[in-house]
Design a protein around this motif. Structure first.
Motif, PDB file in Angstrom:
ATOM      1  N   ASN A  59      87.838  86.463  88.142  1.00  0.00           N
ATOM      2  CA  ASN A  59      86.567  85.868  87.684  1.00  0.00           C
ATOM      3  C   ASN A  59      85.454  86.899  87.499  1.00  0.00           C
ATOM      4  O   ASN A  59      84.811  86.922  86.455  1.00  0.00           O
ATOM      5  CB  ASN A  59      86.099  84.767  88.648  1.00  0.00           C
ATOM      6  CG  ASN A  59      86.814  83.453  88.387  1.00  0.00           C
ATOM      7  OD1 ASN A  59      87.797  83.424  87.664  1.00  0.00           O
ATOM      8  ND2 ASN A  59      86.323  82.382  88.967  1.00  0.00           N
TER       9      ASN A  59
ATOM     10  N   VAL B  37      85.012  79.766  85.617  1.00  0.00           N
ATOM     11  CA  VAL B  37      85.130  81.210  85.445  1.00  0.00           C
ATOM     12  C   VAL B  37      83.800  81.609  84.801  1.00  0.00           C
ATOM     13  O   VAL B  37      83.449  81.102  83.756  1.00  0.00           O
ATOM     14  CB  VAL B  37      86.311  81.574  84.518  1.00  0.00           C
ATOM     15  CG1 VAL B  37      86.362  83.070  84.274  1.00  0.00           C
ATOM     16  CG2 VAL B  37      87.624  81.079  85.108  1.00  0.00           C
TER      17      VAL B  37
ATOM     18  N   VAL C 167      94.179  78.669  83.110  1.00  0.00           N
ATOM     19  CA  VAL C 167      92.954  79.462  83.063  1.00  0.00           C
ATOM     20  C   VAL C 167      92.534  79.510  81.600  1.00  0.00           C
ATOM     21  O   VAL C 167      93.291  79.966  80.741  1.00  0.00           O
ATOM     22  CB  VAL C 167      93.159  80.898  83.607  1.00  0.00           C
ATOM     23  CG1 VAL C 167      91.830  81.638  83.624  1.00  0.00           C
ATOM     24  CG2 VAL C 167      93.778  80.865  85.006  1.00  0.00           C
TER      25      VAL C 167
ATOM     26  N   GLN D 263      92.013  84.644  91.865  1.00  0.00           N
ATOM     27  CA  GLN D 263      91.306  84.220  90.650  1.00  0.00           C
ATOM     28  C   GLN D 263      89.788  84.305  90.880  1.00  0.00           C
ATOM     29  O   GLN D 263      89.045  84.780  90.033  1.00  0.00           O
ATOM     30  CB  GLN D 263      91.716  82.787  90.292  1.00  0.00           C
ATOM     31  CG  GLN D 263      91.145  82.279  88.985  1.00  0.00           C
ATOM     32  CD  GLN D 263      91.646  83.038  87.770  1.00  0.00           C
ATOM     33  OE1 GLN D 263      92.821  83.340  87.672  1.00  0.00           O
ATOM     34  NE2 GLN D 263      90.764  83.354  86.831  1.00  0.00           N
TER      35      GLN D 263
ATOM     36  N   SER E 218      89.489  80.622  78.928  1.00  0.00           N
ATOM     37  CA  SER E 218      88.256  81.388  78.757  1.00  0.00           C
ATOM     38  C   SER E 218      87.855  81.390  77.295  1.00  0.00           C
ATOM     39  O   SER E 218      88.701  81.480  76.405  1.00  0.00           O
ATOM     40  CB  SER E 218      88.408  82.814  79.297  1.00  0.00           C
ATOM     41  OG  SER E 218      89.497  83.479  78.688  1.00  0.00           O
TER      42      SER E 218
END
Length: 201
Positions: free
Chosen positions: A130, A92, A154, A125, A156
């Motif tokens: 993203n 990402v 996911v 995604q 981040s």
């Protein structure tokens, strides 16, 4: 790359933190890439730890040899533990590295996706989530990873909780509608984790 996510409900916070520092013993383990973690912002007794390994075989070898010795320092400090393993699929933003020193918080989302919607979910995604996250001030890097049984992680990393909060407030509902998240996802759980620098290996 293998991603390990550990979530514990902690009974003895001080003892747990002392034990967590002993994981510095991971340095030098073949295939070990990095580890970090901290406390849930919403549930102060919940700790999250994220560990990264080059491959499943390096990880399995570590589990067979050294794991129990390092883990012994924390026995009795937590009530329950949940461990999940995921295989890295894509970044990402760009150039994911498992380092934690420049981040303040980690946002973790665990999604169980309807089997027939897996490809759509992964595509959204890449195409919707993203770019939105990558363009958000304070978002450093992240990854999208997959486990068997249509499960996804996911992860981040954010420079500050305030910057992550702004992204949440401004974008998430609109992005969910665009990505048809409700149709894809059977179950979604997540947390925002305040990183503890002394846990970083």
């Amino acid at each position: 790359m293998l991603v390990k996510w550990i979530r514990c409900t902690v009974a003895d916070r001080r003892g747990f933190e002392q034990g967590q520092r002993k994981w510095a013993g991971l340095l030098g383990e073949p295939g070990f890439r990095g580890q970090g973690g901290g406390w849930s912002r919403t549930r102060p007794d919940v700790a999250h730890v994220f560990a990264f390994w080059e491959s499943r075989s390096f990880y399995d070898s570590f589990m067979a040899r050294s794991h129990d010795r390092l883990a012994g320092g924390q026995s009795g400090t937590y009530r329950d533990i949940e461990v999940k393993l995921f295989e890295y699929r894509f970044d990402v933003k760009t150039g994911f590295e498992p380092k934690f020193t420049d981040a303040d918080v980690v946002r973790v989302a665990h999604c169980v996706v309807h089997e027939e919607r897996v490809e759509h979910f992964a595509l959204m995604q890449q195409k919707v989530w993203n770019p939105a996250m990558a363009g958000s001030p304070g978002m450093l890097r992240g990854l999208f990873a997959e486990a068997s049984g249509s499960e996804f992680l996911v992860l981040s990393m954010w420079r500050s909780a305030a910057e992550h909060g702004k992204y949440r407030a401004e974008r998430v509902e609109r992005l969910s509608q665009r990505a048809e998240t409700e149709l894809d996802v059977a179950a979604l759980s997540g947390d925002v984790v305040d990183l503890e620098p002394s846990w970083t290996v």
